[in-house]
Design an enzyme around this catalytic site. Sequence first.
Site, short mmCIF file in Angstrom:
data_model
loop_
_atom_site.label_atom_id
_atom_site.label_comp_id
_atom_site.label_asym_id
_atom_site.label_seq_id
_atom_site.Cartn_x
_atom_site.Cartn_y
_atom_site.Cartn_z
N HIS A 13 -11.14 -0.19 -7.63
CA HIS A 13 -10.71 0.10 -6.26
C HIS A 13 -11.84 0.60 -5.37
O HIS A 13 -11.82 0.39 -4.15
CB HIS A 13 -9.58 1.13 -6.28
CG HIS A 13 -8.64 1.01 -5.14
ND1 HIS A 13 -7.29 1.28 -5.22
CD2 HIS A 13 -8.83 0.64 -3.85
CE1 HIS A 13 -6.72 1.08 -4.06
NE2 HIS A 13 -7.63 0.70 -3.21
N SER B 146 -13.45 -3.58 -4.95
CA SER B 146 -13.09 -3.31 -3.56
C SER B 146 -14.06 -2.28 -3.00
O SER B 146 -14.50 -1.37 -3.72
CB SER B 146 -11.65 -2.78 -3.49
OG SER B 146 -11.22 -2.62 -2.15
N ASP C 283 -0.45 -7.95 -3.49
CA ASP C 283 -1.55 -7.02 -3.72
C ASP C 283 -1.00 -5.61 -3.92
O ASP C 283 -0.29 -5.08 -3.07
CB ASP C 283 -2.50 -7.03 -2.50
CG ASP C 283 -3.70 -6.12 -2.69
OD1 ASP C 283 -4.74 -6.61 -3.16
OD2 ASP C 283 -3.59 -4.92 -2.38
N SER D 244 -6.78 -4.08 6.32
CA SER D 244 -6.75 -3.62 7.72
C SER D 244 -7.27 -4.67 8.70
O SER D 244 -7.98 -4.34 9.66
CB SER D 244 -7.54 -2.32 7.90
OG SER D 244 -6.94 -1.27 7.19
N GLY E 98 0.79 -1.23 0.00
CA GLY E 98 0.00 0.00 0.00
C GLY E 98 0.81 1.27 0.00
O GLY E 98 2.05 1.26 -0.07
N LYS F 153 1.81 3.38 2.08
CA LYS F 153 2.82 3.71 3.10
C LYS F 153 4.23 3.48 2.57
O LYS F 153 5.19 4.09 3.02
CB LYS F 153 2.59 2.88 4.37
CG LYS F 153 3.19 1.48 4.37
CD LYS F 153 2.93 0.78 5.67
CE LYS F 153 3.74 -0.51 5.78
NZ LYS F 153 5.16 -0.26 6.07
N THR G 102 0.72 -6.74 5.77
CA THR G 102 2.03 -6.26 5.34
C THR G 102 2.88 -5.94 6.56
O THR G 102 2.34 -5.72 7.66
CB THR G 102 1.92 -5.01 4.46
OG1 THR G 102 3.20 -4.69 3.90
CG2 THR G 102 1.43 -3.81 5.26
N TYR H 90 -1.72 3.10 -5.36
CA TYR H 90 -0.59 2.95 -4.45
C TYR H 90 0.72 3.43 -5.08
O TYR H 90 1.69 3.70 -4.38
CB TYR H 90 -0.39 1.50 -4.03
CG TYR H 90 -1.56 0.82 -3.37
CD1 TYR H 90 -2.60 1.55 -2.78
CD2 TYR H 90 -1.63 -0.57 -3.31
CE1 TYR H 90 -3.66 0.91 -2.17
CE2 TYR H 90 -2.69 -1.21 -2.71
CZ TYR H 90 -3.70 -0.48 -2.15
OH TYR H 90 -4.76 -1.12 -1.56
#
Length: 307
Positions: free
Chosen positions: A125, A161, A58, A215, A26, A28, A261, A63
């Site tokens: 998404h 998603s 993924d 999450s 993702g 981050k 992750t 991202y």
Amino acid sequence: MTQSNLLPKTFRTKSGKEISIALGTGTKWKQAQTINDVSTELVDNILLGLKLGFRHIDTAEAYNTQKEVGEALKRTDVPREDIWVTTKYSPGWGSIKAYSKSPSDSIDKALAQLGVDYVDLFLIHSPFFTTEQTHGYTLEQAWEALVEAKKAGKVREIGISNAAIPHLEKLFAASPSPEYYPVVNQIEFHPFLQNQSKNIVRFCQEHGILVEAFSPLAPLARVETNALAETLKRLAEKYKKTEAQVLLRYTLQRGILPVTTSSKESRLKESLNLFDFELTDEEVNEINKIGDANPYRAFFHEQFKDL
């Protein structure tokens, strides 16, 4: 209810294809990078994940990590056919328009950045967008583009998603046949949000749509006061596992596939070491009950207010 004991290490889509716990890549990972940089840290993390046993990666257009996944696929010794690659079309968000002129362009860009001939799973998404954001595409028209990509062999499976039941029903209606119904709905799922929208998990499972959880570790990573703290600590001690492993195992026993992750090797190993213990039905129900009594949503607050 939990799924049967001795869970296999892979789930199956309704078409029969095996899919396993996903290593997420993702945003981050790119916060410290400019848009054209390739994060060597992320490439190394993906390679480590593959070495440890992850076989599902993924990523997403939004991202900006498809290039890193592509570099890792190029460098790994694991055969391409053994790796499940999921990516996503970004239809825009708020004042941000879609990154690509069309869903088809998004797919072609993904194939180029990933350096692959096909993507195993391609998702929309989010269903929360306007035609102004997508350069003219409705949800149904975006889905039709995914259907055409599947027919052309560019993507093996298609899904969405963050979809609620009304969105999925629109996709059913826009599909030429059940063969082109969504096979996955990736949603926020954890004990404090067991349904991202009303009855979504049951609806998906009754219609053969695999639910993936992003999450899944929110009770540990995002919630300031964790009402599950004592329960997770007790179960972790009982099974000689970490609290994160208990949460991931809980997710699996709910019939839901986690996307997780970490930059730490030890935690990546833990995320794969979930199949030598099983929570009892009473323990799963205890987590369910405490979670329901302490609702928490990390994403899409306004969008799901009436769903």
